[in-house]
Design a protein around this motif. Structure first.
Motif, PDB file in Angstrom:
ATOM      1  N   THR A  41      -5.573 -14.485  -1.546  1.00  0.00           N
ATOM      2  CA  THR A  41      -6.805 -15.259  -1.489  1.00  0.00           C
ATOM      3  C   THR A  41      -6.909 -15.957  -0.143  1.00  0.00           C
ATOM      4  OG1 THR A  41      -6.691 -15.639  -3.876  1.00  0.00           O
ATOM      5  CG2 THR A  41      -8.142 -17.090  -2.605  1.00  0.00           C
ATOM      6  N   LEU A  42      -8.067 -15.825   0.485  1.00  0.00           N
ATOM      7  CA  LEU A  42      -8.377 -16.517   1.731  1.00  0.00           C
ATOM      8  C   LEU A  42      -9.305 -17.678   1.396  1.00  0.00           C
ATOM      9  CD1 LEU A  42      -8.249 -16.604   4.860  1.00  0.00           C
ATOM     10  CD2 LEU A  42     -10.234 -15.084   4.857  1.00  0.00           C
ATOM     11  N   VAL A  43      -8.952 -18.863   1.864  1.00  0.00           N
ATOM     12  CA  VAL A  43      -9.716 -20.078   1.583  1.00  0.00           C
ATOM     13  C   VAL A  43     -10.235 -20.629   2.905  1.00  0.00           C
ATOM     14  CG1 VAL A  43      -9.583 -22.430   0.661  1.00  0.00           C
ATOM     15  CG2 VAL A  43      -8.208 -20.609  -0.367  1.00  0.00           C
ATOM     16  N   ALA A  44     -11.504 -20.992   2.922  1.00  0.00           N
ATOM     17  CA  ALA A  44     -12.104 -21.635   4.102  1.00  0.00           C
ATOM     18  C   ALA A  44     -13.104 -22.664   3.610  1.00  0.00           C
ATOM     19  CB  ALA A  44     -12.779 -20.618   5.000  1.00  0.00           C
ATOM     20  N   GLY A  45     -12.840 -23.910   3.925  1.00  0.00           N
ATOM     21  CA  GLY A  45     -13.724 -24.970   3.438  1.00  0.00           C
ATOM     22  C   GLY A  45     -13.679 -24.998   1.921  1.00  0.00           C
ATOM     23  N   THR A  46     -14.832 -24.897   1.289  1.00  0.00           N
ATOM     24  CA  THR A  46     -14.898 -24.884  -0.174  1.00  0.00           C
ATOM     25  C   THR A  46     -15.103 -23.479  -0.725  1.00  0.00           C
ATOM     26  OG1 THR A  46     -17.274 -25.334  -0.106  1.00  0.00           O
ATOM     27  CG2 THR A  46     -15.796 -27.246  -0.283  1.00  0.00           C
ATOM     28  N   LYS A  82     -16.549  -3.326   6.294  1.00  0.00           N
ATOM     29  CA  LYS A  82     -16.117  -3.126   4.913  1.00  0.00           C
ATOM     30  C   LYS A  82     -14.892  -3.943   4.509  1.00  0.00           C
ATOM     31  CE  LYS A  82     -18.218   1.369   4.469  1.00  0.00           C
ATOM     32  NZ  LYS A  82     -18.060   2.768   4.174  1.00  0.00           N
ATOM     33  N   LEU A  83     -14.442  -4.837   5.367  1.00  0.00           N
ATOM     34  CA  LEU A  83     -13.363  -5.749   4.970  1.00  0.00           C
ATOM     35  C   LEU A  83     -13.983  -6.926   4.228  1.00  0.00           C
ATOM     36  CD1 LEU A  83     -11.072  -5.988   8.136  1.00  0.00           C
ATOM     37  CD2 LEU A  83     -10.652  -4.743   6.015  1.00  0.00           C
ATOM     38  N   PRO A  84     -13.222  -7.563   3.341  1.00  0.00           N
ATOM     39  CA  PRO A  84     -13.748  -8.774   2.697  1.00  0.00           C
ATOM     40  C   PRO A  84     -14.072  -9.819   3.765  1.00  0.00           C
ATOM     41  CG  PRO A  84     -11.709  -8.041   1.638  1.00  0.00           C
ATOM     42  CD  PRO A  84     -11.886  -7.212   2.867  1.00  0.00           C
ATOM     43  N   VAL A  85     -15.237 -10.444   3.649  1.00  0.00           N
ATOM     44  CA  VAL A  85     -15.725 -11.393   4.661  1.00  0.00           C
ATOM     45  C   VAL A  85     -15.874 -12.778   4.042  1.00  0.00           C
ATOM     46  CG1 VAL A  85     -17.654 -11.968   6.192  1.00  0.00           C
ATOM     47  CG2 VAL A  85     -16.983  -9.586   5.887  1.00  0.00           C
ATOM     48  N   ARG A  93     -11.380 -25.919   7.194  1.00  0.00           N
ATOM     49  CA  ARG A  93      -9.934 -25.680   7.245  1.00  0.00           C
ATOM     50  C   ARG A  93      -9.679 -24.357   6.530  1.00  0.00           C
ATOM     51  NH1 ARG A  93      -7.375 -29.914   9.278  1.00  0.00           N
ATOM     52  NH2 ARG A  93      -5.354 -29.691   8.289  1.00  0.00           N
ATOM     53  N   VAL A  94      -8.664 -23.620   6.980  1.00  0.00           N
ATOM     54  CA  VAL A  94      -8.398 -22.267   6.489  1.00  0.00           C
ATOM     55  C   VAL A  94      -6.992 -22.204   5.900  1.00  0.00           C
ATOM     56  CG1 VAL A  94      -8.235 -19.831   7.149  1.00  0.00           C
ATOM     57  CG2 VAL A  94      -9.881 -21.316   8.297  1.00  0.00           C
ATOM     58  N   GLY A  95      -6.857 -21.479   4.795  1.00  0.00           N
ATOM     59  CA  GLY A  95      -5.549 -21.284   4.179  1.00  0.00           C
ATOM     60  C   GLY A  95      -5.473 -19.937   3.472  1.00  0.00           C
ATOM     61  N   ILE A  96      -4.258 -19.536   3.137  1.00  0.00           N
ATOM     62  CA  ILE A  96      -4.003 -18.272   2.436  1.00  0.00           C
ATOM     63  C   ILE A  96      -3.181 -18.578   1.196  1.00  0.00           C
ATOM     64  CG2 ILE A  96      -2.728 -16.086   2.549  1.00  0.00           C
ATOM     65  CD1 ILE A  96      -4.901 -15.735   4.368  1.00  0.00           C
ATOM     66  N   GLY A  97      -3.549 -17.952   0.084  1.00  0.00           N
ATOM     67  CA  GLY A  97      -2.777 -18.046  -1.147  1.00  0.00           C
ATOM     68  C   GLY A  97      -2.362 -16.651  -1.592  1.00  0.00           C
ATOM     69  N   VAL A  98      -1.157 -16.538  -2.133  1.00  0.00           N
ATOM     70  CA  VAL A  98      -0.656 -15.251  -2.609  1.00  0.00           C
ATOM     71  C   VAL A  98      -0.179 -15.380  -4.050  1.00  0.00           C
ATOM     72  CG1 VAL A  98       0.037 -14.536  -0.286  1.00  0.00           C
ATOM     73  CG2 VAL A  98       1.725 -15.584  -1.800  1.00  0.00           C
ATOM     74  N   ASP A  99      -0.151 -14.258  -4.762  1.00  0.00           N
ATOM     75  CA  ASP A  99       0.380 -14.235  -6.115  1.00  0.00           C
ATOM     76  C   ASP A  99       1.882 -14.498  -6.096  1.00  0.00           C
ATOM     77  OD1 ASP A  99      -2.008 -13.748  -7.462  1.00  0.00           O
ATOM     78  OD2 ASP A  99      -1.839 -11.586  -7.244  1.00  0.00           O
ATOM     79  N   PRO A 100       2.423 -15.047  -7.171  1.00  0.00           N
ATOM     80  CA  PRO A 100       3.858 -15.367  -7.225  1.00  0.00           C
ATOM     81  C   PRO A 100       4.773 -14.170  -6.939  1.00  0.00           C
ATOM     82  CG  PRO A 100       2.723 -16.465  -9.015  1.00  0.00           C
ATOM     83  CD  PRO A 100       1.724 -15.553  -8.356  1.00  0.00           C
ATOM     84  N   GLY A 101       4.391 -12.971  -7.338  1.00  0.00           N
ATOM     85  CA  GLY A 101       5.219 -11.792  -7.063  1.00  0.00           C
ATOM     86  C   GLY A 101       5.361 -11.521  -5.575  1.00  0.00           C
ATOM     87  N   ILE A 102       4.313 -11.771  -4.822  1.00  0.00           N
ATOM     88  CA  ILE A 102       4.350 -11.612  -3.365  1.00  0.00           C
ATOM     89  C   ILE A 102       5.213 -12.725  -2.768  1.00  0.00           C
ATOM     90  CG2 ILE A 102       2.945 -11.646  -1.261  1.00  0.00           C
ATOM     91  CD1 ILE A 102       0.626 -10.550  -3.067  1.00  0.00           C
ATOM     92  N   ALA A 103       5.014 -13.944  -3.253  1.00  0.00           N
ATOM     93  CA  ALA A 103       5.775 -15.093  -2.742  1.00  0.00           C
ATOM     94  C   ALA A 103       7.268 -14.922  -2.988  1.00  0.00           C
ATOM     95  CB  ALA A 103       5.276 -16.381  -3.396  1.00  0.00           C
ATOM     96  N   VAL A 163      -0.067  -5.026   3.081  1.00  0.00           N
ATOM     97  CA  VAL A 163      -0.852  -5.670   4.141  1.00  0.00           C
ATOM     98  C   VAL A 163      -2.287  -5.862   3.636  1.00  0.00           C
ATOM     99  CG1 VAL A 163      -1.577  -5.594   6.555  1.00  0.00           C
ATOM    100  CG2 VAL A 163       0.565  -4.472   5.869  1.00  0.00           C
ATOM    101  N   TRP A 164      -2.805  -7.063   3.818  1.00  0.00           N
ATOM    102  CA  TRP A 164      -4.167  -7.420   3.444  1.00  0.00           C
ATOM    103  C   TRP A 164      -4.918  -7.824   4.715  1.00  0.00           C
ATOM    104  CZ3 TRP A 164       0.218  -8.227   0.926  1.00  0.00           C
ATOM    105  CH2 TRP A 164       0.265  -7.993  -0.451  1.00  0.00           C
ATOM    106  N   TYR A 165      -6.178  -7.461   4.784  1.00  0.00           N
ATOM    107  CA  TYR A 165      -7.017  -7.837   5.923  1.00  0.00           C
ATOM    108  C   TYR A 165      -8.308  -8.480   5.423  1.00  0.00           C
ATOM    109  CZ  TYR A 165      -4.077  -4.832   8.836  1.00  0.00           C
ATOM    110  OH  TYR A 165      -3.023  -4.256   9.518  1.00  0.00           O
ATOM    111  N   PHE A 166      -8.760  -9.483   6.147  1.00  0.00           N
ATOM    112  CA  PHE A 166     -10.007 -10.166   5.875  1.00  0.00           C
ATOM    113  C   PHE A 166     -10.720 -10.405   7.201  1.00  0.00           C
ATOM    114  CE2 PHE A 166      -6.951 -11.608   2.712  1.00  0.00           C
ATOM    115  CZ  PHE A 166      -7.643 -11.553   1.518  1.00  0.00           C
ATOM    116  N   THR A 167     -12.008 -10.666   7.119  1.00  0.00           N
ATOM    117  CA  THR A 167     -12.768 -11.075   8.290  1.00  0.00           C
ATOM    118  C   THR A 167     -13.288 -12.475   8.065  1.00  0.00           C
ATOM    119  OG1 THR A 167     -13.465  -8.803   8.783  1.00  0.00           O
ATOM    120  CG2 THR A 167     -14.792 -10.570   9.719  1.00  0.00           C
ATOM    121  N   LEU A 168     -13.003 -13.368   9.019  1.00  0.00           N
ATOM    122  CA  LEU A 168     -13.616 -14.691   9.029  1.00  0.00           C
ATOM    123  C   LEU A 168     -14.853 -14.616   9.906  1.00  0.00           C
ATOM    124  CD1 LEU A 168     -10.578 -17.107   9.507  1.00  0.00           C
ATOM    125  CD2 LEU A 168     -12.017 -16.883   7.475  1.00  0.00           C
ATOM    126  N   LYS A 169     -15.986 -14.997   9.363  1.00  0.00           N
ATOM    127  CA  LYS A 169     -17.233 -14.967  10.127  1.00  0.00           C
ATOM    128  C   LYS A 169     -17.617 -16.412  10.469  1.00  0.00           C
ATOM    129  CE  LYS A 169     -21.376 -12.434  10.269  1.00  0.00           C
ATOM    130  NZ  LYS A 169     -22.013 -11.298   9.658  1.00  0.00           N
TER     131      LYS A 169
END
Length: 173
Positions: A41-46, A82-85, A93-103, A163-169
């Motif tokens: 999960t990519l988090v930016a602001g709210t 076609k990447l998640p935007v 503020r920006v953050g990343i969250g991962v599932d427990p299995g990845i962590a 590997v996961w990729y996202f685009t911040l716009k």
């Protein structure tokens, strides 16, 4: 007021059918393989978005050729939009969250922005599911779009598993 025998029979049938359905559902579910959650999960602001990995080899390490292929695939997906935007402004503020299995295995995340051409969102982490929040201005490029990469990697062997990729716009540009 009493129930007649038809009403009692109908209620009995509903109970029997309901119990049969629950019993079948439990038996069916117990025979299914455990789902593998590979969400980041990519988090930016709210706002937030999540995605499955662009590259993943069913729990086996990605070799060098697969990693290069993954980067090429991501570049094409980004070029094609076609990447998640996720839209944000420089004040977010920006953050990343991962599932427990990845962590559990380990992970890190970075962008192709920032003053050095690459900005870290999360250094090598293990057993931690969230990167914390960093100012968007420190991880964005001056261009309208910044690529975010999250990597599942064993912190000991350095093997890469996903590997996961996202685009911040950036809405300020």
């Amino acid at each position: 007021m009493s129930l007649n025998s038809r009403a009692i029979a109908a209620l009995g049938a509903v109970v029997v059918i309901g119990a049969g359905t629950v019993g079948f559902s439990v038996a069916h579910a117990s025979n299914q393989p455990k789902p593998v959650n590979r969400l980041v999960t990519l988090v930016a602001g709210t706002n937030s978005i999540h995605s499955e990995p662009i590259c993943w080899n069913n729990g086996k390490p990605l070799d060098a050729a697969a990693q290069q292929s993954c980067q090429a695939k991501a570049a094409k997906l980004q070029k094609d939009g076609k990447l998640p935007v996720l839209e944000l402004s420089g004040s977010d503020r920006v953050g990343i969250g991962v599932d427990p299995g990845i962590a559990k295995k380990g992970w890190f995340a970075f962008t192709d922005g920032g003053s050095q051409g690459q900005a870290t969102l999360a250094t090598a982490r293990r057993n931690s599911t969230f990167s914390g929040l960093v100012p968007a201005t420190s991880v964005l490029k001056s261009a309208p779009e910044t690529l975010v990469t999250a990597v599942e990697a064993d912190t000991k062997s350095q093997d890469i598993y996903g590997v996961w990729y996202f685009t911040l716009k950036n809405t300020d540009v």
